[in-house]
Write a protein that holds these residues in place. Structure first.
Motif, mmCIF file in Angstrom:
data_model
loop_
_atom_site.group_PDB
_atom_site.id
_atom_site.type_symbol
_atom_site.label_atom_id
_atom_site.label_comp_id
_atom_site.label_asym_id
_atom_site.label_seq_id
_atom_site.Cartn_x
_atom_site.Cartn_y
_atom_site.Cartn_z
ATOM 1 N N GLY A 132 36.819 41.230 41.396
ATOM 2 C CA GLY A 132 36.134 41.708 40.205
ATOM 3 C C GLY A 132 36.977 42.581 39.307
ATOM 4 N N TRP A 133 38.094 43.079 39.813
ATOM 5 C CA TRP A 133 38.997 43.970 39.058
ATOM 6 C C TRP A 133 40.008 43.101 38.336
ATOM 7 N N LEU A 190 34.614 50.376 42.992
ATOM 8 C CA LEU A 190 35.238 49.812 44.187
ATOM 9 C C LEU A 190 35.277 50.820 45.331
ATOM 10 N N THR A 191 35.505 52.086 45.017
ATOM 11 C CA THR A 191 35.494 53.100 46.071
ATOM 12 C C THR A 191 34.084 53.294 46.604
ATOM 13 N N ASN A 244 47.622 36.204 26.031
ATOM 14 C CA ASN A 244 46.784 37.166 26.725
ATOM 15 C C ASN A 244 45.927 36.441 27.753
ATOM 16 N N VAL A 245 45.983 36.922 28.991
ATOM 17 C CA VAL A 245 45.236 36.282 30.077
ATOM 18 C C VAL A 245 44.608 37.358 30.958
ATOM 19 N N LEU A 246 43.554 36.963 31.653
ATOM 20 C CA LEU A 246 42.898 37.820 32.629
ATOM 21 C C LEU A 246 42.926 37.143 33.993
ATOM 22 N N PHE A 247 43.206 37.913 35.015
ATOM 23 C CA PHE A 247 43.099 37.409 36.379
ATOM 24 C C PHE A 247 42.802 38.591 37.298
ATOM 25 N N PRO A 251 39.058 43.160 29.410
ATOM 26 C CA PRO A 251 38.738 42.995 30.833
ATOM 27 C C PRO A 251 37.364 43.567 31.152
ATOM 28 N N ARG A 252 36.827 43.184 32.291
ATOM 29 C CA ARG A 252 35.544 43.714 32.752
ATOM 30 C C ARG A 252 35.625 45.236 32.868
#
Length: 674
Positions: A120-121, A400-401, A112-115, A391-392
């Motif tokens: 920021g997403w 973001l919008t 499991n990884v986050l990128f 995740p965040r």
């Protein structure tokens, strides 16, 4: 004299839908003719370039590829999975495991990884790594549909791919049943993207392509021949779009995801999702089959469920037959395959087996590579806790919008002439607007005024019920009123509008009032259709999504309706054409403000219970306005305070409301003389 409304020559309850359906079908027919012409003339490459260009135009610059910031992946957790645990249900001695391993190679590791995709997403990727094969491994990306990666439609195929020697990457879409929930509801938050000229589809597609960026950082992955991508339902849709945007996608396997737009979305009036109704998609003629045909000769295995209750097999079969014609014309017939699974709307292990055979041939160049003998009962779901990445949650479609809107506001040119010109372009309003055809009823005296029913026709297939109330002494000034609920709501029982025109007050000079049901409001409110029974359905959503895909927002149509009503009112001998004030409430107030920007003869405009700014729709988590309030592309040009400042007539704003329906502080000057 008998009083009654003017009988329309069409069903007002179905008028707006059928208007949208007819226009949409015309675009799809033109799309079909374009495909036939490409086949008949051999101009397939030109046709494909047209489709690819349109699809790229939906997204602009996505934050993916080598030209973007490199991937910095954060490891979260990993778990080695041994098939013996699945077979026996508990830990077994290593010697026994070695005995079975030679016969049943099916070990894999969960990583499991986050990128990041957008700043920021975070992409919450679960990577399935083969442990019974030597690296480097080929890779397959599996976009999850309107679901979560913890379910069998995603876990089991990923396990199978890993047990066949492929690195497989799963990731959650925005919202749905996965980890990326707050601010990512693809209905409630996805529609916000219209305001900033974007499509929420970018968050689905960019994540899939960013997974390829991530795979390029792994030394145990071989991408020299590209990567495969496959997914079911919404994941299949992501696949069909991503394969046209990135040449690194070398093999594609969309499953249970395509049907002619003319059927489900258009003729059957299925609202679907905002991410599949990009601005001008219908106008550009991008049908589902166009996505497949434009990809040729890319190896594609299209998969369908024999009992799919959403994407019916006969519809998908027709698209497969048409797609095969393009592959055949390009001398690449064997690169397209259509597999029908015995199941329903699902991605099964049977599909996974077929797709591995397809990948072995077209990605690895090893068509004879044997598949391991792995029966279905060998597979079981891994615990969801072993797939979670946390995740965040603070960066999402909502945030973001909103940030995009703030950036646009900081750079917008607020010149009044430019803003008024932008309104005309955005609404497609003719200059000048000609008076519409009209059917009028007999005038009927009611105390101090005459009452007259009118039916306006601003364009073929559209009828606008209207009421003209004018004083016995005329000509004189008039008020044109727009109400998003019903044209008579504020006249009824000496309501505010009746008081404003001095109805029943013989001692005071009266004025006329012309109140009109714009399309889809009042008497022309659409009837409920079957797909609106689903919780994600809705009349406002259908109108907003479909008209956005047409490239002609329902809001813009209503502005043109109001301009047409104004043009008609000026033709009436009872009215002084230079003494007209415009008023509106709710969404009618929004229309009124835009009409005032396009007509310099108005004496003023008064609105109440009106949205104070489009930006406030992006500042509240739970908005109360309908989907058609999210006017596509408007914040590229102006927001409401800037529009109001640019109006050439006096303005009065009463009770402005924010996106959540609460009173909003307004700095707009008030002109009490209105």
């Amino acid at each position: 004299m008998i009083q009654s409304p003017i009988p329309p020559t069409l069903d007002l309850r179905d008028m707006v839908r059928q208007h949208l359906v007819a226009r949409s079908l015309a675009f799809m027919q033109a799309s079909a003719e374009r495909r036939l012409t490409a086949l008949r003339t051999g101009a397939i490459t030109t046709y494909q370039q047209t489709i690819r260009s349109a699809v790229c135009g939906f997204y602009g610059d996505l934050p993916v590829g080598r030209q973007y910031a490199p991937v910095h992946a954060t490891p979260v957790s990993q778990f080695d999975k041994r098939g013996s645990e699945v077979l026996f249900g508990s830990e077994v001695p290593e010697v026994l495991f070695r005995t079975f391993r030679s016969e049943v190679p099916f070990r894999y590791r969960l990583e499991n990884v986050l990128f990041e995709s957008f700043p920021g997403w975070q992409v919450n990727a679960t990577v399935y790594v083969p442990l019974d094969y030597a690296p480097p491994f080929p890779a397959v990306v599996i976009p999850v549909g309107h679901s979560g990666k913890q379910f069998k439609d995603y876990q089991l195929p990923a396990q199978y791919f890993a047990r066949c020697g492929y690195v497989a990457v799963l990731f959650d879409p925005p919202g749905q049943s996965g980890e990326k929930q707050p601010g990512n509801d693809h209905f409630h938050d996805g529609v916000r993207c219209y305001l900033t000229g974007e499509t929420s589809s970018q968050y689905f597609v960019a994540d899939a392509l960013r997974c390829i960026d991530y795979l390029e950082t792994r030394s145990d992955v071989d991408l020299r021949r590209g990567v495969a991508m496959t997914g079911v339902s919404g994941g299949g849709t992501t696949t069909t779009l991503a394969m046209l945007l990135d040449p690194r996608v070398a093999v594609a396997g969309p499953s249970c995801c395509v049907t002619p737009l003319a059927d489900l979305d258009i003729a059957q009036c299925y609202a679907g999702c905002p991410e599949t109704h990009m601005w001008r998609r219908y106008a550009e003629g991008i049908d589902e089959v166009d996505l497949l045909c434009a990809a040729a000769p890319l190896p594609i295995m299209l998969m369908a469920g024999q009992h799919d209750e959403v994407f019916h097999l006969e519809d998908t079969q027709r698209l497969a037959d048409e797609t095969r014609q393009f592959y055949t014309a390009l001398g690449a017939a064997e690169r397209f395959s259509f597999f029908v699974d015995k199941g329903g709307h699902a991605y099964t292990l049977a599909q996974a087996r077929e797709f591995v055979r397809f990948m072995n041939r077209w990605l690895l160049g090893e068509p004879d590579r044997p598949l391991p003998d792995l029966p279905d009962d060998l597979f079981a779901l891994d615990p969801y806790s072993e797939l979670q990445c946390a995740p965040r949650q603070d960066v999402n479609i909502f945030s973001l919008t909103r940030a995009r809107a703030q950036a646009l506001e900081a750079t917008r040119d607020c010149d009044p002439a430019r803003i008024r010109a932008a309104v005309r372009i955005l609404t497609g309003a003719p200059d000048p607007t000609p008076p519409p055809q009209a059917v009028t009823g007999a005038a009927f005296q009611v105390w101090t005024h005459y009452w007259q029913s009118i039916l306006l026709q601003p364009e073929p297939g559209i009828k606008l019920p209207a009421t003209l109330l004018y004083p016995l002494d005329h000509p004189g000034p008039a008020l044109l009123h727009l109400d998003d609920q019903h044209r008579h709501r504020l006249l009824y029982r000496q309501g505010p509008l009746a008081q404003a025109v001095h109805f029943l007050q013989r001692e005071q000079p009266g004025r006329a009032i012309f109140t009109v049901d714009l399309r889809g409001w009042g008497d022309s409110a659409p009837a409920i259709y079957p797909y609106e029974l689903a919780w994600w359905g809705g009349l406002d959503r259908y109108l907003a999504y479909t008209s956005a895909a047409l490239g002609d927002a329902i809001f813009s149509m209503r502005v043109r309706d109001a301009l047409s009503a104004l043009a008609y009112l000026r033709t009436r001998p009872e009215i002084d054409p230079d003494q007209i004030v415009l008023s509106g409430c709710g969404m009618g107030g929004l229309v009124a403000l835009h009409v005032a920007a396009l007509d310099e003869r108005l004496q003023g405009v008064k609105v109440w219970d009106c949205l104070s700014s489009f930006r406030t729709l992006l500042e509240v988590e739970a908005y109360t306005w309908p989907a058609d309030a999210f006017v596509p592309q408007v914040l590229l040009h102006y927001d409401l305070p800037e529009l109001i400042a640019a109006l050439p007539c006096p303005v009065q704003i009463d009770n402005p409301l924010d996106g959540g329906g609460q009173r909003s502080d307004s700095t707009v000057p008030s002109h009490d003389d209105l």
